[in-house]
Design an enzyme around this catalytic site. Structure first.
Site, PDB file in Angstrom:
ATOM      1  N   ASN A  10       0.865  -1.177   0.000  1.00  0.00           N
ATOM      2  CA  ASN A  10       0.000   0.000   0.000  1.00  0.00           C
ATOM      3  C   ASN A  10       0.905   1.233   0.000  1.00  0.00           C
ATOM      4  O   ASN A  10       1.522   1.543   1.006  1.00  0.00           O
ATOM      5  CB  ASN A  10      -0.883  -0.030   1.255  1.00  0.00           C
ATOM      6  CG  ASN A  10      -1.731   1.222   1.405  1.00  0.00           C
ATOM      7  OD1 ASN A  10      -1.788   2.062   0.506  1.00  0.00           O
ATOM      8  ND2 ASN A  10      -2.391   1.337   2.555  1.00  0.00           N
ATOM      9  N   LYS A  12       0.002   4.249  -0.212  1.00  0.00           N
ATOM     10  CA  LYS A  12      -0.657   5.413   0.402  1.00  0.00           C
ATOM     11  C   LYS A  12      -0.456   6.642  -0.503  1.00  0.00           C
ATOM     12  O   LYS A  12      -0.422   6.479  -1.722  1.00  0.00           O
ATOM     13  CB  LYS A  12      -0.137   5.619   1.828  1.00  0.00           C
ATOM     14  CG  LYS A  12      -0.252   4.331   2.650  1.00  0.00           C
ATOM     15  CD  LYS A  12       0.022   4.502   4.119  1.00  0.00           C
ATOM     16  CE  LYS A  12      -0.126   3.160   4.822  1.00  0.00           C
ATOM     17  NZ  LYS A  12       0.048   3.257   6.284  1.00  0.00           N
ATOM     18  N   HIS A  96      -9.329   1.021   5.047  1.00  0.00           N
ATOM     19  CA  HIS A  96      -8.058   1.183   5.774  1.00  0.00           C
ATOM     20  C   HIS A  96      -8.294   2.115   6.956  1.00  0.00           C
ATOM     21  O   HIS A  96      -9.113   3.042   6.873  1.00  0.00           O
ATOM     22  CB  HIS A  96      -7.003   1.765   4.825  1.00  0.00           C
ATOM     23  CG  HIS A  96      -5.632   1.765   5.405  1.00  0.00           C
ATOM     24  ND1 HIS A  96      -5.220   2.708   6.322  1.00  0.00           N
ATOM     25  CD2 HIS A  96      -4.587   0.920   5.231  1.00  0.00           C
ATOM     26  CE1 HIS A  96      -3.963   2.434   6.683  1.00  0.00           C
ATOM     27  NE2 HIS A  96      -3.567   1.355   6.032  1.00  0.00           N
ATOM     28  N   GLU A  98      -6.713   4.542   8.019  1.00  0.00           N
ATOM     29  CA  GLU A  98      -6.537   5.961   7.679  1.00  0.00           C
ATOM     30  C   GLU A  98      -7.796   6.510   7.016  1.00  0.00           C
ATOM     31  O   GLU A  98      -8.165   7.666   7.223  1.00  0.00           O
ATOM     32  CB  GLU A  98      -5.285   6.139   6.805  1.00  0.00           C
ATOM     33  CG  GLU A  98      -4.013   5.937   7.622  1.00  0.00           C
ATOM     34  CD  GLU A  98      -2.828   5.406   6.835  1.00  0.00           C
ATOM     35  OE1 GLU A  98      -2.841   5.445   5.597  1.00  0.00           O
ATOM     36  OE2 GLU A  98      -1.871   4.930   7.496  1.00  0.00           O
ATOM     37  N   GLU A 166      -5.100  -4.961  10.618  1.00  0.00           N
ATOM     38  CA  GLU A 166      -4.079  -3.939  10.820  1.00  0.00           C
ATOM     39  C   GLU A 166      -4.352  -3.221  12.138  1.00  0.00           C
ATOM     40  O   GLU A 166      -5.194  -2.298  12.184  1.00  0.00           O
ATOM     41  CB  GLU A 166      -4.110  -2.915   9.674  1.00  0.00           C
ATOM     42  CG  GLU A 166      -3.730  -3.498   8.340  1.00  0.00           C
ATOM     43  CD  GLU A 166      -3.126  -2.439   7.419  1.00  0.00           C
ATOM     44  OE1 GLU A 166      -2.051  -2.693   6.868  1.00  0.00           O
ATOM     45  OE2 GLU A 166      -3.720  -1.352   7.262  1.00  0.00           O
ATOM     46  N   GLY A 172       2.975   2.106  10.849  1.00  0.00           N
ATOM     47  CA  GLY A 172       3.989   3.156  10.731  1.00  0.00           C
ATOM     48  C   GLY A 172       4.728   3.459  12.019  1.00  0.00           C
ATOM     49  O   GLY A 172       5.403   4.488  12.121  1.00  0.00           O
ATOM     50  N   SER A 212       3.732  -2.249  10.244  1.00  0.00           N
ATOM     51  CA  SER A 212       5.185  -2.323  10.477  1.00  0.00           C
ATOM     52  C   SER A 212       5.808  -3.644  10.040  1.00  0.00           C
ATOM     53  O   SER A 212       6.750  -4.133  10.667  1.00  0.00           O
ATOM     54  CB  SER A 212       5.507  -2.034  11.953  1.00  0.00           C
ATOM     55  OG  SER A 212       5.130  -0.711  12.288  1.00  0.00           O
TER      56      SER A 212
HETATM   57  P1  13P Z   1       3.385   0.300   7.561  1.00  0.00           P
HETATM   58  O1  13P Z   1       3.853  -1.000   6.945  1.00  0.00           O
HETATM   59  O2  13P Z   1       4.130   1.490   7.029  1.00  0.00           O
HETATM   60  O3  13P Z   1       3.328   0.219   9.048  1.00  0.00           O
HETATM   61  O4  13P Z   1       1.872   0.539   7.063  1.00  0.00           O
HETATM   62  C1  13P Z   1       0.959  -0.479   7.201  1.00  0.00           C
HETATM   63  C2  13P Z   1      -0.253  -0.151   6.453  1.00  0.00           C
HETATM   64  O5  13P Z   1      -1.009   0.728   6.840  1.00  0.00           O
HETATM   65  C3  13P Z   1      -0.532  -0.879   5.209  1.00  0.00           C
HETATM   66  O6  13P Z   1      -1.827  -0.664   4.757  1.00  0.00           O
END
Ligand code: 13P
Length: 252
Positions: A10, A12, A96, A98, A166, A172, A212
């Site tokens: 992803n 983003k 997601h 976010e 997740e 992150g 992560s």
């Molecule tokens: P990270 O791997 O950067 O922690 O992000 C995970 C994520 O949100 C994937 O959709």
């Protein structure tokens, strides 16, 4: 049941045309057999979708990061599932955290988007996961089961629905749940999916872990039962990093 592992990236809101060089490198690595034991998917921003499909030239799949639930219309700034499919996407990430926290997506909206995505022929990756306070309060499984029940549409097959766990606090941050916690959540998700969709469909759906994921921790995370792949953020931007994750999964 044997489920083929999926490594999904992803991106983003990261990636410009210069980033296509990373997709070229991934394409070459896949063609050299470096990911032959997994399915690989990269979800770039919408602006790069069509160029990404051309760049990877069928070596692996490209997906979107969200979609609107209407096929077209007066929704300034939005992209429909049919548009993602038209650009060559095969998958779409939905719900997601976010999107849920920063853009107000509710379970009902995610469910409606998931229905629209299926109508456009896309494979859905629906995300669920608890916040840190929900985990500390001992409510993680309740939250996840509630999100699953309300975000997934009734019509789903083992092939067209993927669920990603997740934990919000692991995204992150460099922090990950323990192997036991991941295994417990995935077991609970499997039980819920089998209960809702029946043994055959529930067992066939792939369950990803995200938050992560790096080459250094993914072998352990992927070894947990009912973990059928990874949803990777930061470590999916560079070909070397995502290929290292694919290689680490080989050892599982
Ligand atoms: P990270 O791997 O950067 O922690 O992000 C995970 C994520 O949100 C994937 O959709």
């Amino acid at each position: 049941m044997q489920r083929r592992k999926l490594v999904a990236g992803n991106w983003k809101m990261n990636g410009v045309r210069a980033s296509l060089s990373e997709l070229h490198a991934m394409r070459d690595a896949v063609r050299a057999g470096q990911a032959s034991h997994v399915d690989l998917l990269i979800c770039p921003p919408a602006t790069l979708l069509a160029a990404a499909v051309t760049a990877v030239d069928g070596a692996f799949h490209i997906g979107g990061q969200t979609c609107h639930d209407a096929p077209s219309g007066a929704y300034t700034g939005e992209v429909s599932a049919a548009m993602l499919a038209d650009a060559g996407a095969r998958y779409v990430i939905l719900g997601h955290s976010e999107r849920r926290t920063l853009f107000g997506e509710t379970d009902a909206m995610v469910r409606s988007k998931a229905q629209a995505a299926a109508e456009a022929g896309l494979i859905r990756i629906v995300c669920v996961g608890e916040t840190e306070s929900e985990r500390l309060d001992g409510r993680a499984l309740d939250v996840i089961e509630r999100q699953l029940a309300a975000s997934l549409p009734d019509a789903a097959t083992g092939a067209d629905m993927i669920v990603a766990y997740e934990p919000v606090w692991a995204i992150g941050t460099g922090r990950t749940p323990t192997l036991e916690d991941v295994a417990q959540v995935h077991r609970a998700m499997r039980t819920a999916l089998v209960g809702r969709y029946g043994e055959q469909v529930g067992q066939a759906m792939r369950l990803l872990y995200g938050g992560s994921v790096k080459s250094g921790n993914c072998a352990e995370l992927m070894a947990a039962e009912d973990v059928d792949g990874a949803l990777v953020g930061g470590a999916s931007l560079k070909s070397a990093d995502i290929m290292a994750i694919c290689a680490a999964i080989h050892a599982v």
